[in-house]
Design a protein around this motif. Structure first.
Motif, PDB file in Angstrom:
ATOM      1  N   MET A   1     -34.144 -10.150  99.990  1.00  0.00           N
ATOM      2  CA  MET A   1     -33.188 -10.491  98.974  1.00  0.00           C
ATOM      3  C   MET A   1     -32.095 -11.338  99.623  1.00  0.00           C
ATOM      4  O   MET A   1     -31.495 -10.946 100.607  1.00  0.00           O
ATOM      5  N   GLU A   2     -31.869 -12.458  99.038  1.00  0.00           N
ATOM      6  CA  GLU A   2     -30.927 -13.418  99.609  1.00  0.00           C
ATOM      7  C   GLU A   2     -29.625 -13.415  98.813  1.00  0.00           C
ATOM      8  O   GLU A   2     -29.634 -13.421  97.592  1.00  0.00           O
ATOM      9  N   MET A   3     -28.491 -13.381  99.531  1.00  0.00           N
ATOM     10  CA  MET A   3     -27.183 -13.394  98.874  1.00  0.00           C
ATOM     11  C   MET A   3     -26.754 -14.833  98.658  1.00  0.00           C
ATOM     12  O   MET A   3     -26.892 -15.664  99.544  1.00  0.00           O
ATOM     13  N   GLU A   4     -26.232 -15.099  97.484  1.00  0.00           N
ATOM     14  CA  GLU A   4     -25.757 -16.445  97.165  1.00  0.00           C
ATOM     15  C   GLU A   4     -24.234 -16.422  97.112  1.00  0.00           C
ATOM     16  O   GLU A   4     -23.633 -15.586  96.443  1.00  0.00           O
ATOM     17  N   PHE A   5     -23.618 -17.312  97.841  1.00  0.00           N
ATOM     18  CA  PHE A   5     -22.168 -17.392  97.860  1.00  0.00           C
ATOM     19  C   PHE A   5     -21.687 -18.370  96.807  1.00  0.00           C
ATOM     20  O   PHE A   5     -22.234 -19.461  96.666  1.00  0.00           O
ATOM     21  N   THR A   6     -20.681 -17.946  96.073  1.00  0.00           N
ATOM     22  CA  THR A   6     -20.107 -18.819  95.046  1.00  0.00           C
ATOM     23  C   THR A   6     -18.757 -19.333  95.512  1.00  0.00           C
ATOM     24  O   THR A   6     -18.131 -18.773  96.413  1.00  0.00           O
ATOM     25  N   ARG A   7     -18.363 -20.380  94.915  1.00  0.00           N
ATOM     26  CA  ARG A   7     -17.074 -20.980  95.247  1.00  0.00           C
ATOM     27  C   ARG A   7     -15.948 -20.079  94.745  1.00  0.00           C
ATOM     28  O   ARG A   7     -16.010 -19.581  93.624  1.00  0.00           O
ATOM     29  N   PRO A   8     -14.891 -19.853  95.543  1.00  0.00           N
ATOM     30  CA  PRO A   8     -13.792 -18.998  95.059  1.00  0.00           C
ATOM     31  C   PRO A   8     -13.034 -19.659  93.914  1.00  0.00           C
ATOM     32  O   PRO A   8     -12.976 -20.882  93.805  1.00  0.00           O
ATOM     33  N   ALA A   9     -12.456 -18.836  93.086  1.00  0.00           N
ATOM     34  CA  ALA A   9     -11.693 -19.344  91.946  1.00  0.00           C
ATOM     35  C   ALA A   9     -10.321 -19.818  92.417  1.00  0.00           C
ATOM     36  O   ALA A   9      -9.641 -19.131  93.172  1.00  0.00           O
ATOM     37  N   TYR A  10      -9.922 -20.979  91.968  1.00  0.00           N
ATOM     38  CA  TYR A  10      -8.623 -21.540  92.312  1.00  0.00           C
ATOM     39  C   TYR A  10      -7.720 -21.479  91.089  1.00  0.00           C
ATOM     40  O   TYR A  10      -8.186 -21.578  89.961  1.00  0.00           O
ATOM     41  N   PRO A  11      -6.424 -21.330  91.298  1.00  0.00           N
ATOM     42  CA  PRO A  11      -5.526 -21.265  90.149  1.00  0.00           C
ATOM     43  C   PRO A  11      -5.458 -22.597  89.412  1.00  0.00           C
ATOM     44  O   PRO A  11      -5.546 -23.668  90.019  1.00  0.00           O
ATOM     45  N   VAL A  12      -5.308 -22.501  88.116  1.00  0.00           N
ATOM     46  CA  VAL A  12      -5.208 -23.711  87.296  1.00  0.00           C
ATOM     47  C   VAL A  12      -3.865 -24.400  87.552  1.00  0.00           C
ATOM     48  O   VAL A  12      -3.796 -25.620  87.654  1.00  0.00           O
ATOM     49  N   VAL A  13      -2.810 -23.604  87.668  1.00  0.00           N
ATOM     50  CA  VAL A  13      -1.477 -24.126  87.946  1.00  0.00           C
ATOM     51  C   VAL A  13      -1.246 -24.021  89.451  1.00  0.00           C
ATOM     52  O   VAL A  13      -1.476 -22.962  90.035  1.00  0.00           O
ATOM     53  N   PRO A  14      -0.814 -25.096  90.098  1.00  0.00           N
ATOM     54  CA  PRO A  14      -0.534 -24.999  91.528  1.00  0.00           C
ATOM     55  C   PRO A  14       0.528 -23.934  91.813  1.00  0.00           C
ATOM     56  O   PRO A  14       1.484 -23.760  91.050  1.00  0.00           O
ATOM     57  N   LEU A  15       0.351 -23.205  92.893  1.00  0.00           N
ATOM     58  CA  LEU A  15       1.259 -22.101  93.202  1.00  0.00           C
ATOM     59  C   LEU A  15       2.680 -22.579  93.462  1.00  0.00           C
ATOM     60  O   LEU A  15       3.623 -21.810  93.309  1.00  0.00           O
TER      61      LEU A  15
END
Length: 103
Positions: free
Chosen positions: A1-15
């Motif tokens: 079973m292979e794990m798939e990495f997803t892209r992390p979620a970034y905020p819509v509004v810059p911090l």
């Protein structure tokens, strides 16, 4: 079973903009809340011309037995309360983001 990495979620509004948005939304929300307080407190028990002199011609449909002007600005109160709630809610969200509580 292979794990798939997803892209992390970034905020819509810059911090970097969350402090600005927090202060602006809180300011607008407090303005609407203060305006609502003025509307509510000014309609209870006040006469049309703040007690200077009673107008000679009164209309029975617009005055009560005590001479107070009947006004029911329920739509204005709901609009002001909704605006205050909306902006204070978004201000709270941006305040949480500013302090590092990511929702």
């Amino acid at each position: 079973m292979e794990m798939e990495f997803t892209r992390p979620a970034y905020p819509v509004v810059p911090l970097a903009l969350t402090p600005l948005f927090s202060v602006i939304c809180f300011g607008i929300g407090l303005f609407f809340a203060a305006w609502l307080f003025v509307v509510i407190s000014s309609k209870k028990g006040t006469k049309k011309d703040a007690g200077l002199k009673t107008p000679k011609k009164t209309d029975a449909a617009t005055t009560t037995a005590t001479g107070a002007i009947k006004s029911n600005p329920i739509f204005a109160e709901l609009l002001l309360a909704s605006g205050a709630s909306f902006f204070l809610g978004w201000g709270s969200l941006f305040l949480l983001l500013w302090t590092g509580v990511f929702l």
